[in-house]
Scaffold this active site. Sequence first.
Site, PDB file in Angstrom:
ATOM      1  N   ARG A 129       0.855  -1.188   0.000  1.00 16.69           N
ATOM      2  CA  ARG A 129       0.000   0.000   0.000  1.00 16.69           C
ATOM      3  C   ARG A 129       0.890   1.236   0.000  1.00 16.69           C
ATOM      4  NH1 ARG A 129      -3.612  -2.475  -1.600  1.00 16.69           N
ATOM      5  NH2 ARG A 129      -5.672  -2.837  -0.703  1.00 16.69           N
TER       6      ARG A 129
ATOM      7  N   HIS B 209      -0.925   0.888  -9.451  1.00 14.21           N
ATOM      8  CA  HIS B 209      -1.639  -0.039  -8.554  1.00 14.21           C
ATOM      9  C   HIS B 209      -2.225  -1.190  -9.385  1.00 14.21           C
ATOM     10  CE1 HIS B 209      -3.852  -0.405  -4.478  1.00 14.21           C
ATOM     11  NE2 HIS B 209      -3.795  -1.594  -5.065  1.00 14.21           N
TER      12      HIS B 209
END
Length: 313
Positions: free
Chosen positions: A228, A276
Site C-alpha cells: 500500500r 496499482h
Amino acid sequence: MTGDRILLAMNGMDRDLWARLLAGKRPVAFEPDAADDPSIRFAVVWKHRPRVLEKLPNLKVIFSAGAGVDHLANDPGLPDVPIVRVIDPNLTQHMVDYVVWRVTDHHRQGMFYRAQQAERRWHEADQPVSGAVSVGIMGLGNLGRAAARALLAVGYKVNGWSRSERQVEGVTCFAGEAGLTPFLNATDILVVLLPYTAATHGIIDHALLARLRRDNGLGGACLINAGRGKLQKGADILRALDDGTLKEASLDVFEEEPLPADSPFWSHRQVFVTPHAAAASDPAHLTGPMLAQMDAFDRGEPLRDLVDRNAGY
Ligand code: NDP
Ligand code: OXD
C-alpha cells in the site's frame, strides 16, 4: 436463488460486472438504492461510502472485494460483523508474476540497460547470479509466501519478515521489531507486501531503507512496494534514491492515487511506476468463491479468510 439481496457498495471497481456475475445466483442491490433494506444480509464492498452499512438491520457478513481491507477503516460506522477478504489463486499468481518481474529486472540491471540502449552504448554490467542476491519480503502472508516460493524456485536467497514468528521452507524468517534490523541488513532487494494498518503506517522511511545491504553485487539496494502507498514515505524514498541509500525502486502503490501528474516519481530515472496494477481483483474469479461462502454461511458452516479486526488485516 434466495429472497435475500447482496448489497454492492463499490467505488473504483466495475460494479455492473460484479452484479452480472452475482445476479444469476442471488439478487443484488446497489448502494444507495438499498439504504436500509432488511433483505440484505451480505455486502460486497470496495471503498464504500462511510456509514451506509450501519443502516442495514440484518447485515451478517461484509466481503471485501480486495485482499487489502484498509479501505474499510474509512468507515467509522462499520458494523461489528465478520469481514471476509480476498484470498484467490488468480490474484496471488498475478502478484507473484509482478514480484518475479520486478525482482529479476532490478537484479538483471534492466534500468541500466534501457538507459544504455537509448544512448546506443555497448557495455556489459557486472552480473551476480541469482543465488548471490538476497530478496527480503516484508509480509509473509498469503502473497508474501507465494512470492517467496517463486523467488526460491528462480534461485534467489529469500528472507521474510512478519509480525508473528513464521516458518516457511527455504526462507530465512525474522519477526517483530527485534527481527527487523537483521532482516534488513541481510537484504539486497526489499519487497513490501504488508497490509496498511496503524502499526505499518509510514514504515518505509529513510531510516529503514538505510539498513538495507548496499555493499552487494547489484551496486546498491532496491525497493519494490506492491503493498500500500501509505506504508511508504515518498519524500524519504526520493531522498534515499538521490543520496545513494537506494539504487532503484519499483512502486506500484502511492500515498496519493492516482499518482499526481506533478509527482517527481513519474520522471525519476531510478524509479519504475505502475498504477496499482500488480494484482487486480477479477470478479470472474472472485464471485464464485464469495457465493460459495454465502451458501456455506447459510448452512451454518464457518467462514474462511476472515479479517482480524484488532490486528487490522
Ligand atoms: P496477509 O494478511 O495474508 O499477510 C500479511 C502479512 O503481513 C503477514 O505475514 C503479517 O504477519 C504481516 N504483518 C502485518 N502487520 C505487520 C506488522 N506490524 N509487522 C510485521 N509484519 C506484519 O496479506 P496478503 O499477503 O494477502 O496481502 C498483503 C497486502 O498486499 C494487502 O493487505 C494489500 O494491501 C496488498 N495488495 C496489493 C495489491 C496490488 O495490486 N498492489 C493486490 C492485493 C493485495 P503475520 O504473519 O504475523 O500475521
Ligand atoms: C487489493 C488490491 O487489496 O487490489 O486486492 O489492492
